[in-house]
Design a protein around this motif. Structure first.
Motif, PDB file in Angstrom:
ATOM      1  N   TRP A 253      28.243  52.449  35.321  1.00 20.48           N
ATOM      2  CA  TRP A 253      29.312  51.455  35.405  1.00 20.48           C
ATOM      3  C   TRP A 253      28.767  50.166  35.987  1.00 20.48           C
ATOM      4  O   TRP A 253      27.904  50.189  36.858  1.00 20.48           O
ATOM      5  CB  TRP A 253      30.433  51.984  36.301  1.00 20.48           C
ATOM      6  N   SER A 254      29.309  49.054  35.541  1.00 18.85           N
ATOM      7  CA  SER A 254      28.919  47.760  36.093  1.00 18.85           C
ATOM      8  C   SER A 254      30.158  46.872  36.195  1.00 18.85           C
ATOM      9  O   SER A 254      30.755  46.508  35.180  1.00 18.85           O
ATOM     10  CB  SER A 254      27.876  47.089  35.190  1.00 18.85           C
ATOM     11  N   TRP A 255      30.542  46.557  37.444  1.00 20.92           N
ATOM     12  CA  TRP A 255      31.666  45.659  37.710  1.00 20.92           C
ATOM     13  C   TRP A 255      31.122  44.295  38.121  1.00 20.92           C
ATOM     14  O   TRP A 255      30.153  44.208  38.869  1.00 20.92           O
ATOM     15  CB  TRP A 255      32.506  46.182  38.879  1.00 20.92           C
ATOM     16  N   THR A 256      31.751  43.237  37.641  1.00 23.08           N
ATOM     17  CA  THR A 256      31.472  41.885  38.119  1.00 23.08           C
ATOM     18  C   THR A 256      32.814  41.227  38.393  1.00 23.08           C
ATOM     19  O   THR A 256      33.839  41.595  37.799  1.00 23.08           O
ATOM     20  CB  THR A 256      30.689  41.043  37.099  1.00 23.08           C
ATOM     21  N   GLY A 257      32.792  40.254  39.319  1.00 22.44           N
ATOM     22  CA  GLY A 257      34.048  39.599  39.645  1.00 22.44           C
ATOM     23  C   GLY A 257      33.852  38.337  40.444  1.00 22.44           C
ATOM     24  O   GLY A 257      32.722  37.849  40.603  1.00 22.44           O
ATOM     25  N   PRO A 258      34.955  37.812  40.979  1.00 20.19           N
ATOM     26  CA  PRO A 258      34.928  36.555  41.719  1.00 20.19           C
ATOM     27  C   PRO A 258      33.998  36.614  42.935  1.00 20.19           C
ATOM     28  O   PRO A 258      33.747  37.689  43.478  1.00 20.19           O
ATOM     29  CB  PRO A 258      36.373  36.381  42.190  1.00 20.19           C
ATOM     30  N   ASN A 259      33.544  35.435  43.359  1.00 23.61           N
ATOM     31  CA  ASN A 259      32.739  35.327  44.575  1.00 23.61           C
ATOM     32  C   ASN A 259      31.444  36.130  44.463  1.00 23.61           C
ATOM     33  O   ASN A 259      31.003  36.750  45.421  1.00 23.61           O
ATOM     34  CB  ASN A 259      33.574  35.774  45.780  1.00 23.61           C
ATOM     35  N   SER A 260      30.861  36.193  43.256  1.00 26.77           N
ATOM     36  CA  SER A 260      29.602  36.915  42.972  1.00 26.77           C
ATOM     37  C   SER A 260      29.696  38.415  43.219  1.00 26.77           C
ATOM     38  O   SER A 260      28.705  39.074  43.535  1.00 26.77           O
ATOM     39  CB  SER A 260      28.448  36.326  43.791  1.00 26.77           C
TER      40      SER A 260
ATOM     41  N   TYR B 228      38.165  40.765  37.259  1.00 30.37           N
ATOM     42  CA  TYR B 228      37.079  41.725  37.441  1.00 30.37           C
ATOM     43  C   TYR B 228      36.795  42.350  36.079  1.00 30.37           C
ATOM     44  O   TYR B 228      37.712  42.800  35.390  1.00 30.37           O
ATOM     45  CB  TYR B 228      37.474  42.807  38.451  1.00 30.37           C
ATOM     46  N   THR B 229      35.525  42.379  35.693  1.00 27.15           N
ATOM     47  CA  THR B 229      35.119  42.874  34.377  1.00 27.15           C
ATOM     48  C   THR B 229      34.306  44.151  34.532  1.00 27.15           C
ATOM     49  O   THR B 229      33.374  44.196  35.345  1.00 27.15           O
ATOM     50  CB  THR B 229      34.282  41.812  33.635  1.00 27.15           C
ATOM     51  N   LEU B 230      34.664  45.180  33.772  1.00 29.17           N
ATOM     52  CA  LEU B 230      33.961  46.463  33.790  1.00 29.17           C
ATOM     53  C   LEU B 230      33.208  46.653  32.479  1.00 29.17           C
ATOM     54  O   LEU B 230      33.781  46.502  31.397  1.00 29.17           O
ATOM     55  CB  LEU B 230      34.943  47.616  33.979  1.00 29.17           C
ATOM     56  N   THR B 231      31.923  46.993  32.591  1.00 30.71           N
ATOM     57  CA  THR B 231      31.121  47.389  31.441  1.00 30.71           C
ATOM     58  C   THR B 231      30.695  48.838  31.668  1.00 30.71           C
ATOM     59  O   THR B 231      30.144  49.168  32.724  1.00 30.71           O
ATOM     60  CB  THR B 231      29.870  46.495  31.296  1.00 30.71           C
TER      61      THR B 231
ATOM     62  N   ALA C  16      29.207  49.874  26.075  1.00 30.81           N
ATOM     63  CA  ALA C  16      30.369  49.843  25.192  1.00 30.81           C
ATOM     64  C   ALA C  16      30.504  48.440  24.612  1.00 30.81           C
ATOM     65  O   ALA C  16      30.265  47.453  25.304  1.00 30.81           O
ATOM     66  CB  ALA C  16      31.620  50.227  25.967  1.00 30.81           C
ATOM     67  N   THR C  17      30.886  48.356  23.347  1.00 26.87           N
ATOM     68  CA  THR C  17      31.057  47.040  22.738  1.00 26.87           C
ATOM     69  C   THR C  17      32.295  46.348  23.296  1.00 26.87           C
ATOM     70  O   THR C  17      32.362  45.129  23.342  1.00 26.87           O
ATOM     71  CB  THR C  17      31.164  47.139  21.208  1.00 26.87           C
ATOM     72  N   ALA C  18      33.275  47.113  23.739  1.00 23.84           N
ATOM     73  CA  ALA C  18      34.483  46.535  24.343  1.00 23.84           C
ATOM     74  C   ALA C  18      34.442  46.771  25.847  1.00 23.84           C
ATOM     75  O   ALA C  18      34.380  47.912  26.303  1.00 23.84           O
ATOM     76  CB  ALA C  18      35.721  47.181  23.750  1.00 23.84           C
ATOM     77  N   VAL C  19      34.427  45.686  26.595  1.00 29.02           N
ATOM     78  CA  VAL C  19      34.565  45.786  28.047  1.00 29.02           C
ATOM     79  C   VAL C  19      36.040  45.600  28.367  1.00 29.02           C
ATOM     80  O   VAL C  19      36.833  45.260  27.495  1.00 29.02           O
ATOM     81  CB  VAL C  19      33.699  44.735  28.778  1.00 29.02           C
ATOM     82  N   ASN C  20      36.419  45.846  29.618  1.00 26.73           N
ATOM     83  CA  ASN C  20      37.813  45.667  29.987  1.00 26.73           C
ATOM     84  C   ASN C  20      37.883  44.913  31.299  1.00 26.73           C
ATOM     85  O   ASN C  20      36.919  44.911  32.069  1.00 26.73           O
ATOM     86  CB  ASN C  20      38.529  47.008  30.090  1.00 26.73           C
ATOM     87  N   THR C  21      39.014  44.271  31.554  1.00 27.06           N
ATOM     88  CA  THR C  21      39.167  43.461  32.754  1.00 27.06           C
ATOM     89  C   THR C  21      40.431  43.826  33.510  1.00 27.06           C
ATOM     90  O   THR C  21      41.377  44.385  32.941  1.00 27.06           O
ATOM     91  CB  THR C  21      39.220  41.960  32.420  1.00 27.06           C
ATOM     92  N   ALA C  22      40.441  43.507  34.804  1.00 23.79           N
ATOM     93  CA  ALA C  22      41.621  43.617  35.654  1.00 23.79           C
ATOM     94  C   ALA C  22      41.728  42.308  36.420  1.00 23.79           C
ATOM     95  O   ALA C  22      40.752  41.861  37.029  1.00 23.79           O
ATOM     96  CB  ALA C  22      41.483  44.790  36.616  1.00 23.79           C
ATOM     97  N   THR C  23      42.890  41.667  36.367  1.00 26.55           N
ATOM     98  CA  THR C  23      43.105  40.417  37.084  1.00 26.55           C
ATOM     99  C   THR C  23      43.820  40.716  38.389  1.00 26.55           C
ATOM    100  O   THR C  23      44.827  41.426  38.404  1.00 26.55           O
ATOM    101  CB  THR C  23      43.946  39.447  36.230  1.00 26.55           C
ATOM    102  N   VAL C  24      43.281  40.179  39.498  1.00 24.30           N
ATOM    103  CA  VAL C  24      43.809  40.460  40.832  1.00 24.30           C
ATOM    104  C   VAL C  24      44.421  39.198  41.424  1.00 24.30           C
ATOM    105  O   VAL C  24      43.812  38.128  41.393  1.00 24.30           O
ATOM    106  CB  VAL C  24      42.686  40.988  41.759  1.00 24.30           C
ATOM    107  N   ALA C  25      45.618  39.347  41.990  1.00 29.47           N
ATOM    108  CA  ALA C  25      46.275  38.260  42.718  1.00 29.47           C
ATOM    109  C   ALA C  25      46.312  38.635  44.200  1.00 29.47           C
ATOM    110  O   ALA C  25      46.669  39.761  44.551  1.00 29.47           O
ATOM    111  CB  ALA C  25      47.693  38.055  42.204  1.00 29.47           C
TER     112      ALA C  25
END
Length: 142
Positions: A52-59, A80-83, A91-100
């Motif tokens: 798994w590889s997550w990337t997101g705000p603030n590096s 936040y983006t998950l690969t 995976a050719t399709a990654v997915n995201t979650a938006t956090v408030a």
């Protein structure tokens, strides 16, 4: 897939397993929205994934399926983006979650008018705060 070979002096069967890149990638963030200072949990899922590889705000980066972020701040808000990957690739399709991220209200004020008040008269309570989304009043006979 199964392949067989047969001859009068020898017979053998070979099974070949076909793997694919991960599918059905999902990404969620809870709780969302979240209050500043709380702990955020990112949850990832995918069929056939082994890494798994997550990337997101603030590096932000993480390599676990479901990482947590303690003590979130407004800098934590965003996408936040998950690969998801395995030995065949990503995976050719990654997915995201938006956090408030909601901050704690500041500049809280409360006034009562008229003050002092006579018995039987109407009292008006007025409140204010920066960043408040709801109000709750308590008093002597609550």
């Amino acid at each position: 897939m199964t392949a067989s070979y047969s001859a009068p002096w020898y017979s053998d069967t070979l099974q070949v397993i076909l793997n694919t890149t991960p599918t059905g990638v999902t990404a969620t963030a809870t709780p969302n929205p979240i209050c500043a200072g709380a702990t955020l949990t990112l949850t990832g899922g995918a069929t056939g994934a082994t890494s798994w590889s997550w990337t997101g705000p603030n590096s932000y980066t993480a390599t676990t399926q479901s990482p947590t972020i303690a003590g979130v701040t407004t800098a934590t808000a965003g996408v936040y983006t998950l690969t998801a990957s395995n030995s065949c690739g990503s995976a050719t399709a990654v997915n995201t979650a938006t956090v408030a991220v909601n901050t704690t209200p500041t500049g809280v004020t409360a006034t009562a008018t008229p003050n002092p008040i006579c018995a039987g008269a109407t009292l008006t309570l007025t409140g204010g705060a920066t960043g408040a989304t709801s109000w709750s009043w308590t008093g002597p006979n609550s």
